[in-house]
Motif scaffolding. Structure first.
Motif, PDB file in Angstrom:
ATOM      1  N   SER A  82       0.806  -1.214   0.000  1.00  0.00           N
ATOM      2  CA  SER A  82       0.000   0.000   0.000  1.00  0.00           C
ATOM      3  C   SER A  82       0.843   1.270   0.000  1.00  0.00           C
ATOM      4  N   ASP A  83       2.144   1.161   0.260  1.00  0.00           N
ATOM      5  CA  ASP A  83       3.033   2.324   0.196  1.00  0.00           C
ATOM      6  C   ASP A  83       3.481   2.487  -1.256  1.00  0.00           C
ATOM      7  N   LEU A  84       2.686   3.197  -2.030  1.00  0.00           N
ATOM      8  CA  LEU A  84       2.936   3.288  -3.467  1.00  0.00           C
ATOM      9  C   LEU A  84       4.178   4.106  -3.782  1.00  0.00           C
ATOM     10  N   PHE A  85       4.524   5.054  -2.912  1.00  0.00           N
ATOM     11  CA  PHE A  85       5.781   5.798  -3.080  1.00  0.00           C
ATOM     12  C   PHE A  85       6.965   4.837  -2.989  1.00  0.00           C
ATOM     13  N   ALA A  86       6.936   3.945  -2.008  1.00  0.00           N
ATOM     14  CA  ALA A  86       8.026   2.971  -1.834  1.00  0.00           C
ATOM     15  C   ALA A  86       8.113   2.033  -3.030  1.00  0.00           C
ATOM     16  N   VAL A  87       6.968   1.670  -3.606  1.00  0.00           N
ATOM     17  CA  VAL A  87       6.960   0.815  -4.798  1.00  0.00           C
ATOM     18  C   VAL A  87       7.671   1.523  -5.944  1.00  0.00           C
ATOM     19  N   ALA A  88       7.325   2.797  -6.175  1.00  0.00           N
ATOM     20  CA  ALA A  88       7.944   3.556  -7.272  1.00  0.00           C
ATOM     21  C   ALA A  88       9.451   3.665  -7.074  1.00  0.00           C
ATOM     22  N   LEU A  89       9.873   3.948  -5.847  1.00  0.00           N
ATOM     23  CA  LEU A  89      11.302   4.092  -5.544  1.00  0.00           C
ATOM     24  C   LEU A  89      12.039   2.778  -5.776  1.00  0.00           C
ATOM     25  N   ARG A  90      11.482   1.696  -5.280  1.00  0.00           N
ATOM     26  CA  ARG A  90      12.124   0.386  -5.442  1.00  0.00           C
ATOM     27  C   ARG A  90      12.220  -0.011  -6.906  1.00  0.00           C
ATOM     28  N   GLU A  91      11.129   0.173  -7.637  1.00  0.00           N
ATOM     29  CA  GLU A  91      11.106  -0.218  -9.043  1.00  0.00           C
ATOM     30  C   GLU A  91      12.097   0.604  -9.865  1.00  0.00           C
ATOM     31  N   ALA A  92      12.220   1.888  -9.547  1.00  0.00           N
ATOM     32  CA  ALA A  92      13.176   2.738 -10.270  1.00  0.00           C
ATOM     33  C   ALA A  92      14.591   2.205 -10.108  1.00  0.00           C
ATOM     34  N   PRO A 103      13.577  12.107  -4.014  1.00  0.00           N
ATOM     35  CA  PRO A 103      12.190  12.463  -4.308  1.00  0.00           C
ATOM     36  C   PRO A 103      12.035  13.974  -4.366  1.00  0.00           C
ATOM     37  N   PHE A 104      11.442  14.480  -5.445  1.00  0.00           N
ATOM     38  CA  PHE A 104      11.154  15.914  -5.509  1.00  0.00           C
ATOM     39  C   PHE A 104      10.052  16.237  -4.513  1.00  0.00           C
ATOM     40  N   SER A 105       9.118  15.297  -4.370  1.00  0.00           N
ATOM     41  CA  SER A 105       8.018  15.419  -3.425  1.00  0.00           C
ATOM     42  C   SER A 105       7.471  14.032  -3.175  1.00  0.00           C
ATOM     43  N   ARG A 106       6.820  13.851  -2.034  1.00  0.00           N
ATOM     44  CA  ARG A 106       6.129  12.587  -1.781  1.00  0.00           C
ATOM     45  C   ARG A 106       4.667  12.669  -2.216  1.00  0.00           C
ATOM     46  N   GLU A 107       4.285  13.825  -2.724  1.00  0.00           N
ATOM     47  CA  GLU A 107       2.932  13.977  -3.258  1.00  0.00           C
ATOM     48  C   GLU A 107       2.837  13.274  -4.616  1.00  0.00           C
ATOM     49  N   ILE A 108       1.633  12.883  -4.995  1.00  0.00           N
ATOM     50  CA  ILE A 108       1.410  12.231  -6.280  1.00  0.00           C
ATOM     51  C   ILE A 108       1.596  13.253  -7.398  1.00  0.00           C
ATOM     52  N   LEU A 109       2.416  12.901  -8.388  1.00  0.00           N
ATOM     53  CA  LEU A 109       2.621  13.766  -9.545  1.00  0.00           C
ATOM     54  C   LEU A 109       1.484  13.617 -10.554  1.00  0.00           C
ATOM     55  N   ALA A 110       0.973  12.392 -10.726  1.00  0.00           N
ATOM     56  CA  ALA A 110      -0.064  12.154 -11.732  1.00  0.00           C
ATOM     57  C   ALA A 110      -0.831  10.875 -11.428  1.00  0.00           C
ATOM     58  N   LEU A 111      -2.072  10.845 -11.904  1.00  0.00           N
ATOM     59  CA  LEU A 111      -2.912   9.649 -11.888  1.00  0.00           C
ATOM     60  C   LEU A 111      -3.280   9.311 -13.326  1.00  0.00           C
ATOM     61  N   ASP A 112      -3.166   8.056 -13.698  1.00  0.00           N
ATOM     62  CA  ASP A 112      -3.528   7.632 -15.051  1.00  0.00           C
ATOM     63  C   ASP A 112      -4.128   6.238 -15.005  1.00  0.00           C
ATOM     64  N   VAL A 113      -5.170   6.032 -15.789  1.00  0.00           N
ATOM     65  CA  VAL A 113      -5.694   4.686 -16.012  1.00  0.00           C
ATOM     66  C   VAL A 113      -5.215   4.260 -17.394  1.00  0.00           C
ATOM     67  N   LEU A 114      -4.384   3.226 -17.428  1.00  0.00           N
ATOM     68  CA  LEU A 114      -3.695   2.846 -18.659  1.00  0.00           C
ATOM     69  C   LEU A 114      -4.115   1.450 -19.111  1.00  0.00           C
ATOM     70  N   PRO A 115      -4.632   1.320 -20.328  1.00  0.00           N
ATOM     71  CA  PRO A 115      -5.010  -0.006 -20.831  1.00  0.00           C
ATOM     72  C   PRO A 115      -3.772  -0.828 -21.175  1.00  0.00           C
ATOM     73  N   VAL A 116      -3.753  -2.058 -20.718  1.00  0.00           N
ATOM     74  CA  VAL A 116      -2.652  -2.980 -21.022  1.00  0.00           C
ATOM     75  C   VAL A 116      -3.198  -4.073 -21.936  1.00  0.00           C
ATOM     76  N   PRO A 117      -2.632  -4.221 -23.133  1.00  0.00           N
ATOM     77  CA  PRO A 117      -3.136  -5.259 -24.041  1.00  0.00           C
ATOM     78  C   PRO A 117      -2.785  -6.658 -23.544  1.00  0.00           C
TER      79      PRO A 117
END
Length: 199
Positions: A82-92, A103-117
Motif C-alpha cells: 500500500s506504500d505506493l511511493f516505496a513501490v515507485a522508488l524500489r522499481e526505479a 524524491p522531488f516530493s512525496r505527493e502524487i505527480l499524476a494519476l492515469d488509467v492505462l489499458p494494457v493489451p
C-alpha cells in the motif's frame, strides 16, 4: 494526525487536466475493491511509476521494456503493497540500476488509467486489463552506472525530452509523458518562486 492512506491520497488528488478528471473517476470506481492492489485482479490493479528526471529537467531516465517494445517510464505493480511511493522508488532502482535518486516530493505527480493489451509474461498468457497508475517525481544525477533488469527490459538510458517521440512507440503514452514533463517543470518553478519569496 494520522498519515494519509493510499486511498486518501488518491481521493484528495487534484487532477491536472481533463484526462485526469476522467481517470480519477475510474480510479475511484475501483478504489474500494479488496483486491485492487494485487495483479490477480484481472480487470484492473494498481501500479506505481517513478518519473525520474535530471536536475535541469530536460532528460528522463527510461527503460526499453520488452513487453511494449518501447522506451518507457520506470515502475511496476503494487503487488499488495500500500506504500505506493516505496513501490515507485524500489522499481526505479531495480529497473535502472541507479542507487542515488531524490524524491522531488512525496505527493502524487499524476494519476492515469492505462489499458494494457493481452500479452505473455514468463510463458503465461495475461488478459487485457487496466493499470491504475500513480506516479511520483524523482531527481537523479546522470553520471550513475545504468544496468538492465534482464527479465523486463533490454536497455536503460537518459532520453532528452525532445527525443521522446522518436523512442516511444506507444502513441498513447506520449501525451502522458508530455503531461508529466509539464507538471514536473511547474513544480520546479513553484519551488524556486517559493525560495525567492523567502529571501
Amino acid at each position: 494526525m494520522q498519515n494519509k492512506t493510499w486511498r486518501d491520497a488518491i481521493r484528495s488528488y487534484i487532477p491536472f487536466n481533463e484526462q485526469e478528471k476522467t481517470d480519477k473517476e475510474q480510479f475511484l470506481n475501483y478504489l474500494d475493491m479488496d483486491n485492487v492492489l494485487i495483479r490477480e485482479n484481472e480487470e484492473a490493479h494498481v501500479s506505481s511509476s517513478a518519473w525520474v528526471m535530471n536536475e535541469a529537467m530536460d532528460q528522463v531516465l527510461m527503460a526499453y521494456h520488452n513487453i511494449y517494445q518501447s522506451y518507457s517510464w520506470l515502475g511496476g505493480h503494487a503487488d499488495g503493497e500500500s506504500d505506493l511511493f516505496a513501490v515507485a522508488l524500489r522499481e526505479a532502482k531495480e529497473e535502472s540500476g541507479i542507487t542515488e535518486l531524490t524524491p522531488f516530493s512525496r505527493e502524487i505527480l499524476a494519476l492515469d488509467v492505462l489499458p494494457v493489451p493481452a500479452h505473455t509474461k514468463h510463458g503465461k498468457p495475461v488478459k487485457a486489463h487496466d493499470h491504475l497508475n500513480v506516479t511520483y517525481l524523482f531527481i537523479a544525477p546522470m553520471d550513475q552506472k545504468l544496468t538492465v533488469k534482464v527479465d523486463e527490459n533490454s536497455a536503460v538510458a537518459w532520453i532528452p525530452v525532445e527525443d521522446l517521440p522518436q523512442v516511444v512507440s506507444e502513441a498513447l503514452m506520449l501525451p502522458v509523458y508530455a503531461k508529466l514533463i509539464r507538471r514536473a517543470r511547474l513544480w520546479k518553478a513553484e519551488k524556486e518562486q517559493g525560495k525567492e519569496a523567502e529571501e
